[in-house]
Design a protein around this motif. Structure first.
Motif, PDB file in Angstrom:
ATOM      1  N   SER A 211     -16.638  -3.158 -76.993  1.00 17.53           N
ATOM      2  CA  SER A 211     -17.111  -2.512 -75.763  1.00 17.53           C
ATOM      3  C   SER A 211     -18.537  -2.006 -75.929  1.00 17.53           C
ATOM      4  N   GLN A 212     -18.843  -1.449 -77.093  1.00 21.17           N
ATOM      5  CA  GLN A 212     -20.202  -0.979 -77.344  1.00 21.17           C
ATOM      6  C   GLN A 212     -21.185  -2.149 -77.345  1.00 21.17           C
ATOM      7  N   ALA A 213     -20.763  -3.241 -77.988  1.00 15.90           N
ATOM      8  CA  ALA A 213     -21.638  -4.413 -77.993  1.00 15.90           C
ATOM      9  C   ALA A 213     -21.831  -4.958 -76.584  1.00 15.90           C
ATOM     10  N   GLU A 214     -20.744  -4.958 -75.818  1.00 13.23           N
ATOM     11  CA  GLU A 214     -20.871  -5.430 -74.445  1.00 13.23           C
ATOM     12  C   GLU A 214     -21.780  -4.520 -73.625  1.00 13.23           C
ATOM     13  N   HIS A 215     -21.662  -3.204 -73.878  1.00 13.38           N
ATOM     14  CA  HIS A 215     -22.526  -2.268 -73.155  1.00 13.38           C
ATOM     15  C   HIS A 215     -23.985  -2.460 -73.530  1.00 13.38           C
ATOM     16  N   LEU A 216     -24.216  -2.687 -74.833  1.00 18.09           N
ATOM     17  CA  LEU A 216     -25.589  -2.932 -75.258  1.00 18.09           C
ATOM     18  C   LEU A 216     -26.146  -4.195 -74.609  1.00 18.09           C
ATOM     19  N   ARG A 217     -25.350  -5.227 -74.591  1.00 16.49           N
ATOM     20  CA  ARG A 217     -25.806  -6.461 -73.946  1.00 16.49           C
ATOM     21  C   ARG A 217     -26.041  -6.236 -72.455  1.00 16.49           C
ATOM     22  N   ALA A 218     -25.175  -5.429 -71.841  1.00 13.63           N
ATOM     23  CA  ALA A 218     -25.389  -5.135 -70.421  1.00 13.63           C
ATOM     24  C   ALA A 218     -26.675  -4.351 -70.218  1.00 13.63           C
ATOM     25  N   ASP A 219     -26.977  -3.391 -71.119  1.00 15.44           N
ATOM     26  CA  ASP A 219     -28.224  -2.627 -71.011  1.00 15.44           C
ATOM     27  C   ASP A 219     -29.432  -3.535 -71.205  1.00 15.44           C
ATOM     28  N   VAL A 220     -29.286  -4.417 -72.203  1.00 13.46           N
ATOM     29  CA  VAL A 220     -30.398  -5.331 -72.452  1.00 13.46           C
ATOM     30  C   VAL A 220     -30.600  -6.253 -71.259  1.00 13.46           C
ATOM     31  N   ALA A 221     -29.498  -6.761 -70.731  1.00 12.98           N
ATOM     32  CA  ALA A 221     -29.611  -7.641 -69.567  1.00 12.98           C
ATOM     33  C   ALA A 221     -30.166  -6.890 -68.370  1.00 12.98           C
ATOM     34  N   ALA A 222     -29.701  -5.638 -68.170  1.00 11.64           N
ATOM     35  CA  ALA A 222     -30.220  -4.850 -67.040  1.00 11.64           C
ATOM     36  C   ALA A 222     -31.687  -4.517 -67.228  1.00 11.64           C
ATOM     37  N   SER A 223     -32.075  -4.234 -68.488  1.00 13.48           N
ATOM     38  CA  SER A 223     -33.491  -3.934 -68.749  1.00 13.48           C
ATOM     39  C   SER A 223     -34.362  -5.154 -68.485  1.00 13.48           C
ATOM     40  N   GLU A 224     -33.864  -6.325 -68.926  1.00 13.66           N
ATOM     41  CA  GLU A 224     -34.643  -7.530 -68.686  1.00 13.66           C
ATOM     42  C   GLU A 224     -34.656  -7.907 -67.214  1.00 13.66           C
ATOM     43  N   GLN A 225     -33.560  -7.580 -66.517  1.00 12.06           N
ATOM     44  CA  GLN A 225     -33.487  -7.970 -65.109  1.00 12.06           C
ATOM     45  C   GLN A 225     -34.116  -6.938 -64.182  1.00 12.06           C
ATOM     46  N   ILE A 226     -33.865  -5.666 -64.456  1.00 22.03           N
ATOM     47  CA  ILE A 226     -34.323  -4.611 -63.539  1.00 22.03           C
ATOM     48  C   ILE A 226     -35.447  -3.796 -64.153  1.00 22.03           C
ATOM     49  N   GLY A 227     -35.424  -3.656 -65.507  1.00 23.69           N
ATOM     50  CA  GLY A 227     -36.420  -2.786 -66.132  1.00 23.69           C
ATOM     51  C   GLY A 227     -37.846  -3.243 -65.873  1.00 23.69           C
ATOM     52  N   ALA A 228     -38.091  -4.525 -66.041  1.00 25.14           N
ATOM     53  CA  ALA A 228     -39.463  -5.027 -65.841  1.00 25.14           C
ATOM     54  C   ALA A 228     -39.933  -4.859 -64.398  1.00 25.14           C
ATOM     55  N   PRO A 229     -39.145  -5.255 -63.368  1.00 24.37           N
ATOM     56  CA  PRO A 229     -39.598  -4.990 -61.986  1.00 24.37           C
ATOM     57  C   PRO A 229     -39.758  -3.501 -61.700  1.00 24.37           C
ATOM     58  N   LEU A 230     -38.855  -2.695 -62.315  1.00 29.38           N
ATOM     59  CA  LEU A 230     -38.953  -1.251 -62.084  1.00 29.38           C
ATOM     60  C   LEU A 230     -40.239  -0.697 -62.680  1.00 29.38           C
ATOM     61  N   TYR A 231     -40.596  -1.164 -63.906  1.00 29.19           N
ATOM     62  CA  TYR A 231     -41.831  -0.699 -64.537  1.00 29.19           C
ATOM     63  C   TYR A 231     -43.049  -1.187 -63.755  1.00 29.19           C
ATOM     64  N   THR A 232     -42.996  -2.421 -63.290  1.00 35.76           N
ATOM     65  CA  THR A 232     -44.111  -2.950 -62.480  1.00 35.76           C
ATOM     66  C   THR A 232     -44.279  -2.149 -61.198  1.00 35.76           C
ATOM     67  N   LEU A 233     -43.111  -1.807 -60.583  1.00 32.56           N
ATOM     68  CA  LEU A 233     -43.169  -0.997 -59.359  1.00 32.56           C
ATOM     69  C   LEU A 233     -43.798   0.355 -59.640  1.00 32.56           C
ATOM     70  N   MET A 234     -43.450   0.952 -60.781  1.00 32.87           N
ATOM     71  CA  MET A 234     -44.016   2.264 -61.117  1.00 32.87           C
ATOM     72  C   MET A 234     -45.536   2.170 -61.308  1.00 32.87           C
ATOM     73  N   VAL A 235     -45.987   1.146 -62.034  1.00 37.46           N
ATOM     74  CA  VAL A 235     -47.425   0.987 -62.270  1.00 37.46           C
ATOM     75  C   VAL A 235     -48.154   0.726 -60.949  1.00 37.46           C
ATOM     76  N   ASP A 236     -47.578  -0.106 -60.075  1.00 29.45           N
ATOM     77  CA  ASP A 236     -48.211  -0.385 -58.779  1.00 29.45           C
ATOM     78  C   ASP A 236     -48.248   0.864 -57.917  1.00 29.45           C
ATOM     79  N   MET A 237     -47.171   1.674 -57.940  1.00 28.50           N
ATOM     80  CA  MET A 237     -47.163   2.907 -57.153  1.00 28.50           C
ATOM     81  C   MET A 237     -48.215   3.877 -57.676  1.00 28.50           C
ATOM     82  N   GLN A 238     -48.392   3.921 -59.017  1.00 24.02           N
ATOM     83  CA  GLN A 238     -49.422   4.803 -59.577  1.00 24.02           C
ATOM     84  C   GLN A 238     -50.821   4.344 -59.131  1.00 24.02           C
ATOM     85  N   ALA A 239     -51.040   3.037 -59.172  1.00 23.29           N
ATOM     86  CA  ALA A 239     -52.359   2.531 -58.768  1.00 23.29           C
ATOM     87  C   ALA A 239     -52.601   2.756 -57.282  1.00 23.29           C
ATOM     88  N   GLU A 240     -51.556   2.522 -56.433  1.00 25.09           N
ATOM     89  CA  GLU A 240     -51.736   2.755 -54.991  1.00 25.09           C
ATOM     90  C   GLU A 240     -51.962   4.223 -54.696  1.00 25.09           C
TER      91      GLU A 240
END
Length: 790
Positions: free
Chosen positions: A51-80
């Motif tokens: 379960s821990q391994a599955e959770h880690l994989r889910a976090d990694v997958a969520a970070s790769e799927q949502i983390g990057a757009p979320l970070y890009t959104l934050m940087v764009d909001m800061q610049a705007e």
């Protein structure tokens, strides 16, 4: 000894026995329970790790799927946000750059909505705040309201992004991942603080004028990001990232940032409308653009390393689960092997102990007890010994060996006591037998002296018969005590003579009808034993049958030897009673059974004699309703009868009377008393061999009273019976009774033949006594049957 029952206890119902768990089952459960517990623990641990391994994989997958757009959104909001502040402050050329920043923000928001649709509440909060972006853009374009409220909207969206990132990607189950992910969130927060400084300085515009609230926000953002870098970022950075961070901090752009921050703190000027910033702030924009890119690269690189570490940790957890399952399986296999080996070893030792115990209990110990009872020595090597083993099975074996030793010692003591008592009883029987022999000799002398008195002669013969019965009872005691009655015969005896000798031992001998159907002889060494055995059966048959009935004894050759059948017409006996009596006859019972049946010694004597002779005695119902006793003598006891030797009549004492006549019917006949030693005969006279007959037609008793005395008899001169005198060169003279030497002279003369059938010679008193004896015997049998009936 009692019968050994290997299963359970006699008389206890199987259904009521307490059910005991077998040792094999206990040992199996002893292995199964810990194995199941360990298996359950392994399953729980493996499930948790997976379960821990599955959770880690889910976090990694969520970070790769949502983390990057979320970070890009934050940087764009800061610049705007920064461009919105610049446009609000009237900076030249800011509108075009704001439009570019807004387009980038819209693309980032669209990508974020696409990947975060239908996820958790943290991302929904960011989506809800993004809904008001268009309205605040219109307020910024129209400059409606205060600039702080518009900029605060952008700050709120960025804070929601950081919080979502912190909630979703910073609480992993692994402590190392948590430790490595903690600087990422702190770096995002520190970057936001620096971006707020950039926004505040952009809001000052070309005039470098800030109000008090803006100045305070600048100072707070500066202190916050310095604190975050010093406390929450730098200490948790790996060595590589820390060197990269040191290069950023040591760069001229970062140093320019530090100088501008210090100048704002120390060189600002308070004016009536606000605070005037120093001129060094003009260098902020170019420096921020350079070090912010480097800091963003550090943030992204640190986030990617956290994701990589998460993937590696998930793989490690999978490997750990595999090792856990494999190791547990191996451990379980080892446990199973150890349990199987231990169980087989323990059960094998217990099985060997059981086999040895059963062998000792059912074979060795009975044989040892039998040898002790026979007075033989016992080999100690046959018995189990105390080995002193320290384990439980060895202690049980030693305890059993001690129990066997105690049992053998007890039986040895009992055998010694029984042997001593047998010697004592044998000595008493021998001395008593000598006295009886002397009594018979005295009776014989009285018969010789007072034979002319008919009444006295009848009483003397009656006393003689009773003494003979007494002698037989003494011989019974001798047999039961373990002794043997010596046999004085040196030559074989015809079976007809053996039957005649046995009948002479019975008090009511007139009722016995003898039938020797075959001509054969008996070995000399077994004559006395066979005669005694048959006498006991004949005495039993005459006592338990009607007084006027006949008891028939017949002998004939059969395939297994010689069959002697004694048939009476006594009372009816049940089959169960026959089975019990035959059991005592076929196998000589122990003395414990003898003590409980002291009133029925005849069967025990017959059983012991049959055991000594290797003969078989069987009781059964006869065709007349009485009892038929069948004795099978083995062929080894028989010899062929020599038909060439003619029978010779014994030489009689000289008497003046003519040929003998039958005894008058008024005189009750009795069996011949024991003979006494006759007077010495002339040297030239030879003693004839054939059997001498009495006045009643029965064979005359020889010196059995003297010769049957045991070898262990007292050797004192006063107890020895007189021995016959022999003449050199001739056969030893055997004492005998000569017919019609003691009757009156007038009875010796011939009498005229009777024309009428003679009447029974028994007097009414004798008939009454006979019937009384019969009734007493019948009552005794009935009482025994009632006592034996369950």
């Amino acid at each position: 000894m009692s019968v050994i029952e290997p299963e359970g206890v006699r008389g206890q119902p199987t259904a009521r026995r307490r059910r005991r768990v077998r040792l094999r089952t206990l040992l199996i459960w002893l292995a199964v329970v810990p194995s199941v517990a360990m298996g359950a623990q392994v399953a729980v641990t493996a499930e948790r790790l997976l379960s821990q391994a599955e959770h880690l994989r889910a976090d990694v997958a969520a970070s790769e799927q949502i983390g990057a757009p979320l970070y890009t959104l934050m940087v764009d909001m800061q610049a705007e946000r920064t461009m919105t502040a610049s446009v609000w402050a009237g900076t030249a050329g800011a509108e075009e750059e704001l439009r570019i920043r807004r387009e980038a923000t819209d693309r980032g928001a669209a990508e974020f909505r696409r990947v975060a649709s239908g996820t958790n509440a943290s991302f929904e909060e960011v989506e809800q705040k993004l809904e008001g972006l268009a309205a605040f853009r219109l307020r910024a374009d129209a400059r409606t309201g205060a600039a702080d409220s518009t900029l605060a909207y952008y700050t709120g969206v960025i804070d929601s992004v950081i919080q979502a990132y912190q909630r979703e990607f910073s609480h992993a189950d692994d402590a190392e991942i948590v430790k490595e992910s903690r600087p990422v969130v702190a770096m995002l927060t520190a970057t936001e603080m620096v971006a707020r400084e950039d926004t505040i300085l952009s809001l000052a515009g070309p005039s470098r004028q800030l109000d008090s609230a803006g100045f305070e926000q600048f100072v707070s953002a500066m202190g916050a990001h310095r604190h975050l870098y010093e406390i929450w970022v730098v200490p948790y950075l790996p060595e590589v990232d820390k060197r990269f961070y040191d290069r950023i901090v040591a760069s001229s752009d970062w140093q320019t940032k530090i100088r501008i921050e210090n100048a704002v703190l120390s060189k600002h000027t308070d004016t009536g409308s606000g605070i005037k910033l120093p001129a060094e702030t003009a260098l902020w924009r170019s420096a921020h653009e350079n070090f912010s890119v480097q800091m963003a690269s550090l943030n992204v690189d640190r986030a990617r390393k956290v994701l990589t570490r998460g993937e590696a940790k998930a793989a490690e957890l999978d490997t750990e689960v595999a090792w856990l399952i494999g190791g547990s399986s191996g451990g379980l296999l080892i446990v199973v092997v150890v349990v199987v080996f231990t169980t087989r070893s323990v059960l094998r030792r217990l099985h060997d102990l059981h086999d040895r115990t059963v062998t000792v209990a059912e074979e060795t110990l009975p044989e040892v007890v039998a040898r002790l009872q026979r007075g033989q020595s016992v080999d100690a090597a046959l018995l189990p010994t105390v080995r002193g083993d320290g384990d439980e099975v060895g202690r049980i074996s030693d305890a059993f060996a001690r129990a066997v030793a105690v049992s053998v010692d007890g039986h040895r003591q009992l055998a010694d006591e029984r042997h001593g008592f047998g010697l004592f009883a044998t000595g008493i029987a021998s001395r008593t037998g000598n006295l009886v022999s002397r009594q018979l000799s005295l009776t014989e002398d009285l018969q010789d002296t007072f034979g002319h008195d008919e009444a006295l002669l009848a009483q003397l013969m009656r006393a003689d018969q009773l003494t003979v019965g007494m002698r037989r009872q003494i011989e019974n005691l001798l047999i039961l005590a373990g002794g043997e009655v010596p046999d004085p015969h040196t030559e074989p005896m015809r079976i007809a003579d053996v039957l005649r000798e046995a009948a002479a031992e019975v008090e009511d001998f007139r009722r016995i009808e003898r039938q020797a159907l075959d001509e054969t002889s008996v070995e000399p060494g077994a004559i006395s034993q066979i005669s005694h055995l048959l006498a006991e059966l004949l005495d039993n048959a005459t006592r338990f049958s009607p007084p006027r009935s006949k008891v028939v004894i017949r002998a004939e050759l059969v395939a297994d030897g010689l069959s002697v059948e004694i048939e009476d017409r006594g009372p009816r006996v049940t089959p169960e009673r026959y089975e019990e009596m035959n059991g005592r006859l076929h196998e000589a019972p122990p003395y414990s059974v003898l003590a409980q049946n002291a009133h029925r010694l005849g069967l025990f004597v017959v059983g012991h004699l049959a055991d000594q002779l290797r003969a078989s005695v069987t009781l059964r119902r006869s065709v007349y309703g009485g009892t038929s006793a069948v004795v099978i003598l083995p062929a080894a006891l028989l010899v062929a009868t020599t038909a060439a030797e003619p029978r010779r009549e014994p030489a009689a004492k000289p008497v003046p009377a003519p040929a003998p006549e039958p005894v008058p019917e008024t005189v009750p006949a009795a069996p011949e008393p024991a003979a006494v030693a006759p007077a010495p005969r002339p040297s030239g006279e030879r003693r004839p061999e054939p059997v001498v007959r009495t006045a009643a037609g029965l064979p005359s008793r020889t010196t059995k009273a003297h010769t049957k005395a045991p070898a262990t008899a007292d050797t004192n001169a006063d107890t020895e019976a007189p021995a016959p005198v022999t003449v050199p060169g001739a056969r030893p003279a055997l004492p005998e009774r000569v017919p019609q030497t003691h009757i009156a002279q007038q009875l010796r003369e011939p009498r005229a033949a009777e024309t009428t059938v003679p009447q029974d010679a028994a007097t009414p008193e004798e008939v009454a006594d006979a019937w009384a004896d019969y009734e007493h015997g019948t009552q005794t049998v009935e009482e025994e049957l009632r006592r034996d009936r369950p």
